[in-house]
Design an enzyme around this catalytic site. Structure first.
Site, PDB file in Angstrom:
ATOM      1  N   CYS A 145       0.852  -1.191   0.000  1.00 37.28           N
ATOM      2  CA  CYS A 145       0.000   0.000   0.000  1.00 37.28           C
ATOM      3  C   CYS A 145       0.895   1.250   0.000  1.00 37.28           C
ATOM      4  CB  CYS A 145      -0.941  -0.087   1.207  1.00 37.28           C
ATOM      5  SG  CYS A 145      -2.030   1.287   1.536  1.00 37.28           S
ATOM      6  N   ASP A 202      -8.263  -2.916  -8.319  1.00 39.64           N
ATOM      7  CA  ASP A 202      -7.853  -1.899  -7.349  1.00 39.64           C
ATOM      8  C   ASP A 202      -8.487  -0.564  -7.729  1.00 39.64           C
ATOM      9  OD1 ASP A 202      -6.452   0.014  -5.768  1.00 39.64           O
ATOM     10  OD2 ASP A 202      -4.691  -1.277  -5.694  1.00 39.64           O
ATOM     11  N   HIS A 234      -7.384  -3.911  -4.179  1.00 42.26           N
ATOM     12  CA  HIS A 234      -6.283  -3.376  -3.378  1.00 42.26           C
ATOM     13  C   HIS A 234      -6.149  -4.211  -2.099  1.00 42.26           C
ATOM     14  CE1 HIS A 234      -3.449  -0.208  -2.317  1.00 42.26           C
ATOM     15  NE2 HIS A 234      -3.953  -0.209  -1.093  1.00 42.26           N
TER      16      HIS A 234
END
Length: 265
Positions: A145, A202, A234
């Site tokens: 991330c 995502d 994601h």
């Protein structure tokens, strides 16, 4: 020292027990440490096999939620494989995100963290590893991330690195004084090859930006590689969250280890 970011899951993401992976510390040295980093010591979590080493080194760069229990578990996963792994708390000067319950509150802190500060703190972590049984001639970095973007940046910064693996890290963005460049602008300056692992679903990292990065790498003649899991969202590696996708996560972990071994980490 405030260790709350190192001792539990983030308040904003309570764990989903059904998929949660827990790695014990049997056979490991593991725990919280202080790393001298320029203006102050920063807290970190580390783990390594028992014994003096030298062990190859992996820097683990936190998610936007900080160094919480999942990141600590990832550190132990590496240590079980023979690595000395460290996850430094890279927000400590700006604030503690562990008790915050909304992503908007967390972003208010994270967006004040300068890239230059992060690079220096990762350098300090690498220095600590060298002094504590780590073989920095076999050093890699991986991040998730927020840490995925940082992985790309660190691969352009640190010549000692052998390889990096970026999990769904942002690739493009507006330049600011704190974040002057993004990975797509650094494709021609990477000092170590990076494997980028991305999700086709995502919502925060459009596939066109992945393709933009792929084109920039090709133009630079760089040996980095991008892999997309078409059905993954994601944070598909985050086993403590509903976003976890077991098949993609396990395949990504295998690809990561192969990438590190291929490049001497």
């Amino acid at each position: 020292m405030n260790n709350s970011t190192l001792t539990s899951f983030a308040a904003a993401t309570p764990p989903v027990q059904a998929t949660l992976i827990t790695t014990d510390a049997a056979g490991l040295q593991a725990g919280e440490i202080q790393i001298p980093a320029g203006d102050r010591d920063i807290p970190a979590y580390w783990a390594a096999p028992e014994g003096n080493g030298p062990h190859p080194v992996i820097l683990v760069v936190q998610e936007i939620f900080g160094v919480h229990e999942h990141i600590k578990d990832v550190v132990r996963r590496f240590a079980k494989l023979g690595y000395l792994a460290i996850a430094p708390d890279l927000y400590v000067r700006q604030g503690d995100v562990s008790g915050l319950e909304s992503i908007d509150e967390i972003r208010k802190i994270v967006f004040t963290v300068p890239d230059q500060q992060v690079m220096a703190d990762l350098d300090a972590s690498l220095d600590w590893a060298q002094q504590h049984g780590g073989d920095v001639s076999r050093a890699g970095v991986t991040g998730f991330c927020w840490g995925g973007r940082i992985t790309w940046l660190y691969a352009a910064h640190q010549p000692k690195l052998k390889a990096g693996v970026a999990w769904y890290g942002k690739l493009v963005g507006d330049s600011t004084s704190l974040m002057p460049q993004h990975p797509v602008q650094l494709a021609s300056r990477l000092k170590a090859p990076v494997l980028g692992l991305y999700g086709g679903q995502d919502q925060g990292i459009p596939l066109e930006t992945v393709e933009q990065m792929r084109a920039a790498l090709a133009q630079a003649g760089d040996s980095s590689s991008l892999h997309v899991y078409p059905d993954a969202p994601h944070a598909f590696y985050a086993d403590y969250r509903p976003s976890y996708r077991k098949e993609a996560a396990e395949d990504g972990w295998r690809r990561m280890l192969d990438w590190f071994r291929q490049h001497g980490v």
